[in-house]
Every structure is written in structure tokens, then in C-alpha cells.
Design a protein around this motif. Structure first.
Motif, PDB file in Angstrom:
ATOM      1  N   VAL A  55       0.833  -1.207   0.000  1.00  0.00           N
ATOM      2  CA  VAL A  55       0.000   0.000   0.000  1.00  0.00           C
ATOM      3  C   VAL A  55       0.866   1.255   0.000  1.00  0.00           C
ATOM      4  CG1 VAL A  55      -1.641   1.335   1.400  1.00  0.00           C
ATOM      5  CG2 VAL A  55      -1.967  -1.127   1.093  1.00  0.00           C
ATOM      6  N   GLN A  56       1.906   1.278   0.824  1.00  0.00           N
ATOM      7  CA  GLN A  56       2.791   2.432   0.878  1.00  0.00           C
ATOM      8  C   GLN A  56       3.559   2.605  -0.427  1.00  0.00           C
ATOM      9  OE1 GLN A  56       4.586   1.152   4.758  1.00  0.00           O
ATOM     10  NE2 GLN A  56       4.313   3.303   5.318  1.00  0.00           N
ATOM     11  N   ALA A  57       3.985   1.502  -1.040  1.00  0.00           N
ATOM     12  CA  ALA A  57       4.698   1.572  -2.312  1.00  0.00           C
ATOM     13  C   ALA A  57       3.812   2.130  -3.420  1.00  0.00           C
ATOM     14  CB  ALA A  57       5.215   0.184  -2.700  1.00  0.00           C
ATOM     15  N   ALA A  58       2.496   1.931  -3.319  1.00  0.00           N
ATOM     16  CA  ALA A  58       1.568   2.455  -4.322  1.00  0.00           C
ATOM     17  C   ALA A  58       1.232   3.920  -4.076  1.00  0.00           C
ATOM     18  CB  ALA A  58       0.286   1.625  -4.319  1.00  0.00           C
ATOM     19  N   GLY A  59       1.797   4.534  -3.026  1.00  0.00           N
ATOM     20  CA  GLY A  59       1.562   5.943  -2.750  1.00  0.00           C
ATOM     21  C   GLY A  59       0.220   6.238  -2.113  1.00  0.00           C
ATOM     22  N   ILE A  60      -0.356   5.268  -1.420  1.00  0.00           N
ATOM     23  CA  ILE A  60      -1.671   5.435  -0.792  1.00  0.00           C
ATOM     24  C   ILE A  60      -1.480   5.945   0.635  1.00  0.00           C
ATOM     25  CG2 ILE A  60      -3.767   4.247  -0.038  1.00  0.00           C
ATOM     26  CD1 ILE A  60      -3.313   2.255  -2.319  1.00  0.00           C
ATOM     27  N   ASP A  61      -2.188   7.029   0.972  1.00  0.00           N
ATOM     28  CA  ASP A  61      -2.131   7.594   2.309  1.00  0.00           C
ATOM     29  C   ASP A  61      -2.670   6.586   3.330  1.00  0.00           C
ATOM     30  OD1 ASP A  61      -1.963  10.334   3.928  1.00  0.00           O
ATOM     31  OD2 ASP A  61      -3.791   9.290   4.543  1.00  0.00           O
ATOM     32  N   LEU A  62      -1.934   6.375   4.420  1.00  0.00           N
ATOM     33  CA  LEU A  62      -2.322   5.343   5.385  1.00  0.00           C
ATOM     34  C   LEU A  62      -3.557   5.734   6.188  1.00  0.00           C
ATOM     35  CD1 LEU A  62       1.081   3.954   6.738  1.00  0.00           C
ATOM     36  CD2 LEU A  62      -0.395   3.061   4.930  1.00  0.00           C
ATOM     37  N   ILE A  63      -3.767   7.041   6.395  1.00  0.00           N
ATOM     38  CA  ILE A  63      -5.014   7.473   7.054  1.00  0.00           C
ATOM     39  C   ILE A  63      -6.199   7.126   6.159  1.00  0.00           C
ATOM     40  CG2 ILE A  63      -6.362   9.476   7.783  1.00  0.00           C
ATOM     41  CD1 ILE A  63      -4.293   8.995   9.794  1.00  0.00           C
ATOM     42  N   TRP A  64      -6.092   7.495   4.873  1.00  0.00           N
ATOM     43  CA  TRP A  64      -7.165   7.192   3.924  1.00  0.00           C
ATOM     44  C   TRP A  64      -7.384   5.686   3.832  1.00  0.00           C
ATOM     45  CZ3 TRP A  64      -7.611   4.128  -0.327  1.00  0.00           C
ATOM     46  CH2 TRP A  64      -8.754   4.311  -1.122  1.00  0.00           C
ATOM     47  N   PHE A  65      -6.297   4.910   3.784  1.00  0.00           N
ATOM     48  CA  PHE A  65      -6.418   3.461   3.644  1.00  0.00           C
ATOM     49  C   PHE A  65      -7.113   2.856   4.856  1.00  0.00           C
ATOM     50  CE2 PHE A  65      -4.810  -0.931   3.980  1.00  0.00           C
ATOM     51  CZ  PHE A  65      -5.233  -1.400   2.745  1.00  0.00           C
ATOM     52  N   GLY A  66      -6.893   3.422   6.029  1.00  0.00           N
ATOM     53  CA  GLY A  66      -7.571   2.915   7.220  1.00  0.00           C
ATOM     54  C   GLY A  66      -9.078   3.057   7.121  1.00  0.00           C
ATOM     55  N   ILE A  67      -9.547   4.206   6.611  1.00  0.00           N
ATOM     56  CA  ILE A  67     -10.990   4.405   6.455  1.00  0.00           C
ATOM     57  C   ILE A  67     -11.531   3.510   5.343  1.00  0.00           C
ATOM     58  CG2 ILE A  67     -12.792   6.109   6.024  1.00  0.00           C
ATOM     59  CD1 ILE A  67     -11.193   6.369   8.684  1.00  0.00           C
ATOM     60  N   PHE A  68     -10.778   3.386   4.253  1.00  0.00           N
ATOM     61  CA  PHE A  68     -11.171   2.461   3.183  1.00  0.00           C
ATOM     62  C   PHE A  68     -11.314   1.043   3.741  1.00  0.00           C
ATOM     63  CE2 PHE A  68      -9.224  -0.881   0.565  1.00  0.00           C
ATOM     64  CZ  PHE A  68     -10.164  -0.998  -0.457  1.00  0.00           C
ATOM     65  N   LEU A  69     -10.351   0.639   4.552  1.00  0.00           N
ATOM     66  CA  LEU A  69     -10.360  -0.708   5.117  1.00  0.00           C
ATOM     67  C   LEU A  69     -11.604  -0.932   5.979  1.00  0.00           C
ATOM     68  CD1 LEU A  69      -8.766  -3.373   5.557  1.00  0.00           C
ATOM     69  CD2 LEU A  69      -7.705  -2.279   7.530  1.00  0.00           C
ATOM     70  N   VAL A  70     -11.937   0.058   6.804  1.00  0.00           N
ATOM     71  CA  VAL A  70     -13.109  -0.079   7.665  1.00  0.00           C
ATOM     72  C   VAL A  70     -14.385  -0.151   6.826  1.00  0.00           C
ATOM     73  CG1 VAL A  70     -14.487   1.043   9.453  1.00  0.00           C
ATOM     74  CG2 VAL A  70     -12.004   1.048   9.627  1.00  0.00           C
ATOM     75  N   LEU A  71     -14.472   0.668   5.767  1.00  0.00           N
ATOM     76  CA  LEU A  71     -15.644   0.630   4.895  1.00  0.00           C
ATOM     77  C   LEU A  71     -15.832  -0.750   4.275  1.00  0.00           C
ATOM     78  CD1 LEU A  71     -15.814   3.987   2.880  1.00  0.00           C
ATOM     79  CD2 LEU A  71     -17.667   2.899   4.129  1.00  0.00           C
ATOM     80  N   VAL A  72     -14.739  -1.333   3.804  1.00  0.00           N
ATOM     81  CA  VAL A  72     -14.837  -2.643   3.161  1.00  0.00           C
ATOM     82  C   VAL A  72     -15.148  -3.726   4.190  1.00  0.00           C
ATOM     83  CG1 VAL A  72     -13.620  -4.324   1.733  1.00  0.00           C
ATOM     84  CG2 VAL A  72     -13.262  -1.915   1.334  1.00  0.00           C
ATOM     85  N   ILE A  73     -14.572  -3.597   5.386  1.00  0.00           N
ATOM     86  CA  ILE A  73     -14.865  -4.564   6.438  1.00  0.00           C
ATOM     87  C   ILE A  73     -16.326  -4.445   6.871  1.00  0.00           C
ATOM     88  CG2 ILE A  73     -14.391  -5.118   8.861  1.00  0.00           C
ATOM     89  CD1 ILE A  73     -11.446  -4.640   8.283  1.00  0.00           C
ATOM     90  N   GLU A  74     -16.879  -3.229   6.804  1.00  0.00           N
ATOM     91  CA  GLU A  74     -18.303  -3.056   7.098  1.00  0.00           C
ATOM     92  C   GLU A  74     -19.160  -3.943   6.200  1.00  0.00           C
ATOM     93  OE1 GLU A  74     -19.130   1.080   6.661  1.00  0.00           O
ATOM     94  OE2 GLU A  74     -18.989   1.463   8.800  1.00  0.00           O
ATOM     95  N   MET A  75     -18.760  -4.063   4.928  1.00  0.00           N
ATOM     96  CA  MET A  75     -19.513  -4.914   4.003  1.00  0.00           C
ATOM     97  C   MET A  75     -19.561  -6.349   4.505  1.00  0.00           C
ATOM     98  SD  MET A  75     -18.005  -3.640   0.342  1.00  0.00           S
ATOM     99  CE  MET A  75     -17.587  -1.920   0.060  1.00  0.00           C
ATOM    100  N   ALA A  76     -18.444  -6.778   5.123  1.00  0.00           N
ATOM    101  CA  ALA A  76     -18.379  -8.154   5.604  1.00  0.00           C
ATOM    102  C   ALA A  76     -19.374  -8.422   6.726  1.00  0.00           C
ATOM    103  CB  ALA A  76     -16.957  -8.473   6.077  1.00  0.00           C
ATOM    104  N   GLN A  77     -19.868  -7.348   7.380  1.00  0.00           N
ATOM    105  CA  GLN A  77     -20.825  -7.539   8.461  1.00  0.00           C
ATOM    106  C   GLN A  77     -22.186  -8.016   7.959  1.00  0.00           C
ATOM    107  OE1 GLN A  77     -19.729  -6.962  11.830  1.00  0.00           O
ATOM    108  NE2 GLN A  77     -17.865  -6.951  10.626  1.00  0.00           N
ATOM    109  N   ILE A  78     -22.454  -7.826   6.651  1.00  0.00           N
ATOM    110  CA  ILE A  78     -23.753  -8.236   6.101  1.00  0.00           C
ATOM    111  C   ILE A  78     -23.575  -9.185   4.919  1.00  0.00           C
ATOM    112  CG2 ILE A  78     -25.054  -6.260   6.923  1.00  0.00           C
ATOM    113  CD1 ILE A  78     -24.713  -4.947   4.222  1.00  0.00           C
TER     114      ILE A  78
END
Length: 436
Positions: free
Chosen positions: A354-377
Motif C-alpha cells: 500500500v505504501q509503495a503504491a503511494g496510498i495515504d495510510l489514514i485514507w487506507f484505514g478508512i477504506f479498510l473499515v468501509l470494506v470490512i463493514e460490508m463483511a458484516q452483512i
């Protein structure tokens, strides 16, 4: 080892156990035992005992039964009815009317509990019977509740955000503030869907209550004051640092008991019923969490999450391609694991990519939570679906089907987050500018 074969075997075993009527928690533990026995040299018996004991004795989970008890107390008082009588005058003009209380209630309680399961259970105890009594379609009531309950993972405080912040060495306070705007965006998307559905299906929505003048609306909203005070006490205790989440949950229980006493609805019968109701619901959730913990341990020994993460990292994708691949990866993984387990098992491998692709880690954390939210349903391991199934006795396929529109909205929210990254990065950048 063929990862696809392992995934297929686990999914088939979970579906087979569920179809045969085995309890969900025992199903997860059984699939984990099979996986460890077949694909790992580790002895499954003592591993199961250690992981289940660790899940059952976790201090982090102490807040959950207290929040569930608070919801049971509120369910047996006039507070749940007051919530509707206070909101109804303001929602009558909005398409969908009181269906929006699912989203509003979950958004408010998400800021209290930080737990998706607690949010669904507590708000569901209040809204499911009340909306059913008023004639709202059951599929929309349960579908919107399942989706809105996932806000418990995004709106701070969130246990998953804390776990990610530790794993990625990112400021947890900035991660918390980064989740505010995406959380509001997701709630607005859910409410927009309800409004559009209501406009397209006007006969499905019960008739509105009699329209009130503005001053009467304010007077009717006075019934919300006890609920607002209770939520304010719990929130204030957390955000001022006066109490931890567990201590704040205890404050919530005491406050709910006090309000029930003042209303005259607290009796020995209602007290014992609320306590036993919370105990039964927590035991159901705890058994599921224990089985999921053993499944997580099993998959860790098998090496499946690490192997899949390394494979994605080796594809050499563009930034957008990597995000899409990770979205699919986490959705698939979410069908087998709970959110915290996903973070723990994959971040060590994925973060360098993720860091090598230039993705901000703060942004990636929120992205990760959003995608994990999908797993709840998403079945077969969608915790919100399990909680709703235990509360309503509805089958998982039915609950997954009625939750599908909310799942699609989460995908839309994730794409919006990618194309408008400031949704997650603007507030944290303001904190950085002020030296916070």
C-alpha cells in the motif's frame, strides 16, 4: 497448497453445518477444526481451547453485554416509544418516514458503542417491534437496520480503527476524526436509498401522522430529552476521558435504570427480563465470537490470508487496480473472518504494498473499515446477520437478500471515497496544521 481448494472446503463445510441446523458458533469452530486437522500440523484440540478461552475472557468485550443490557432496559420502558413520538413529527414530511429512525438511531448509538453487533442489537430491540407495529415492511426494516448497524465500525470510537492504528503506526486520534465525514456520507446514502424507495413505492409506507404546527413539534420532541440526556452522558464520559467504553456502558445501564424508575416502568419483573434478555443475546454473540476466534487461529496456521495477500502484492497493479483487488479480497475474506481478525492477519503483508503504491495510510484505514463493514452483512460470517437472525429467527439467506441494497451502497461509498479522498483526509489535515 491450493488456496482456492482451501477456501472452497471451508465455505462448503460452513454452509453444510449451517444447513444441518448446527449453531453458528459451533459451525465456525467445526470448520476451523477441520481446516486445522487437514491442512496444518498443529494439534486442533488445545488450539481450540486456548483460542476460545482467549475470546471469552477478552476485556474488550466487557462493554458489549452492558450495552446490550442498556438496550433491553430501554426496550421495556417508554423510552423507545418516546424516540418515535419525538422523531415522528419531523420525519412525516420525509419520504420513508420512520424507517429513517433505523439509520439515525444507529448513527447515534455508533458514537456510543463502537461495536456493530451492539449497535444492531440495541437499536433493533427498539425499532423492530415499533416499526412492525406501525405497519412498515419487515424486509425494509431488517435490511436498513443490518446496513445502518455497520456504522458502529466507522463512526468513532471504533475498536477496528484502534487495531489498524496500532498495526500501521498511525495516529489513532487522526483516524478517529477521519471517520466522521465518511460515516455521515454513508448514513446520508442509506437515508437517500430509503427516500427513493419510498417515492417509488408509496403504498408500502404507512400513512403519516397528523401534521403538527412547529411549536407542537417542539413540544412533542420533549419526549426525546431523556434519550438525548442518556446518550449525552455516555458520549460525554467517553470523549472527555472521564470513562472508558466499558465504564461508559455501565453509566448507560445506570442511567437507563434511573430513567425507567422515574417513568414508573421499572419493576422487578422488567428488571429480571431485561437482564436475562441481555444475557441470552450476549451468549449468542459470544459463542459466535469464540468460533470466529478459533477460525482465525486456524486460518493463521494454514497461512491462507498471508498467501492471498502476498499474491495480490505480486500482481503489480495500478493504484486503482490495487484498490479494486483489495476490495474484492477483503469482501471474500470477510465471508470467513471477523473484521479485527482481517486487520491483524493481513496488515503486516499488505502495508508495504500500500505504501509503495503511494496510498495515504489514514485514507487506507478508512477504506479498510468501509470494506470490512460490508463483511458484516455478507454470509456465511456476517455478524450483523447473525445478530438479527438470533433476534428475529429469520434465516440468513433472507437477511442477506434484504440487506443487498445496503451492501451495494457501501460499494458506492467506497468508490466515492477513492475519487474524493478529501472525505477522509481533510479533517485529519486540519488537525495536523493546528499541531494536534
Amino acid at each position: 497448497m491450493n488456496e482456492i481448494f482451501v477456501i472452497t472446503m471451508l465455505v462448503v463445510s460452513i454452509i453444510g453445518f449451517l444447513a444441518s441446523g448446527v449453531w453458528v458458533g459451533l459451525t465456525l469452530a467445526g470448520a476451523a477444526w477441520l481446516g486445522m486437522e487437514i491442512f496444518s500440523a498443529r494439534s486442533a484440540g488445545d488450539a481450540m481451547a486456548i483460542s476460545i478461552w482467549g475470546a471469552a475472557s477478552s476485556w474488550t468485550l466487557t462493554a458489549l453485554p452492558l450495552f446490550l443490557w442498556m438496550g433491553e432496559i430501554l426496550f421495556r420502558t417508554r423510552l423507545s416509544q418516546d424516540l418515535f413520538s419525538g422523531l415522528a413529527p419531523w420525519l412525516n414530511r420525509i419520504p420513508g418516514r420512520l424507517l429513517h429512525t433505523n439509520v439515525i438511531g444507529c448513527a447515534i448509538f455508533a458514537a456510543v458503542s463502537g461495536s456493530s453487533a451492539a449497535t444492531v442489537a440495541t437499536i433493533g430491540k427498539m425499532t423492530i417491534p415499533e416499526l412492525g407495529r406501525r405497519g412498515y415492511p419487515q424486509d425494509k426494516v431488517l435490511g436498513t437496520l443490518a446496513g445502518a448497524g455497520t456504522l458502529g465500525l466507522l463512526i468513532p470510537p471504533s475498536i477496528i480503527v484502534i487495531v489498524y492504528g496500532v498495526a500501521a503506526d498511525v495516529s489513532i486520534s487522526r483516524l478517529f476524526i477521519a471517520g466522521v465525514l465518511p460515516g455521515i456520507m454513508l448514513a446520508v446514502l442509506f437515508m437517500g436509498y430509503i427516500a427513493v424507495w419510498a417515492i417509488m413505492n408509496p403504498t408500502e409506507v404507512p400513512a403519516s401522522d397528523e401534521n403538527m404546527p412547529f411549536m407542537q413539534k417542539l413540544k412533542a420532541s420533549g419526549s426525546l430529552i431523556p434519550v438525548v440526556l442518556l446518550i449525552g452522558a455516555v458520549l460525554g464520559a467517553i470523549y472527555t476521558g472521564f470513562a472508558t467504553a466499558t465504564e461508559a456502558a455501565a453509566i448507560g445501564v445506570i442511567g437507563a435504570l434511573a430513567l425507567s424508575l422515574l417513568q414508573g416502568s421499572l419493576t422487578w419483573s422488567s428488571f429480571t427480563e431485561s437482564l436475562m434478555g441481555a444475557t441470552r443475546l450476549y451468549c449468542m454473540i459470544a459463542l459466535i465470537l469464540a468460533g470466529a476466534q478459533f477460525l482465525t487461529l486456524s486460518m493463521g496456521y494454514i497461512g491462507l490470508p498471508r498467501a492471498l495477500a502476498e499474491w495480490i502484492g505480486s500482481l503489480g497493479l495500478s493504484q486503482f487496480g490495487l484498490i479494486l483487488a483489495l476490495m474484492v479480497f477483503f469482501i471474500i475474506l470477510g465471508c470467513l473472518l471477523d473484521g479485527i481478525s482481517i486487520v491483524v492477519l493481513t496488515m503486516g503483508v499488505l502495508l508495504p504494498t500500500v505504501q509503495a503504491a503511494g496510498i495515504d495510510l489514514i485514507w487506507f484505514g478508512i477504506f479498510l473499515v468501509l470494506v470490512i463493514e460490508m463483511a458484516q452483512i455478507t454470509p456465511p460470517v456476517g455478524f450483523n446477520l447473525f445478530v438479527l437472525s438470533g433476534m428475529t429467527k429469520k434465516e440468513l439467506p433472507y437477511l442477506a437478500r434484504v440487506s443487498l441494497p445496503m451492501f451495494l451502497l457501501m460499494i458506492a461509498a467506497t468508490l466515492l471515497l477513492y475519487f474524493i479522498p478529501e472525505l477522509a483526509t481533510w479533517l485529519p489535515s486540519q488537525m495536523r496544521m493546528r499541531g494536534m
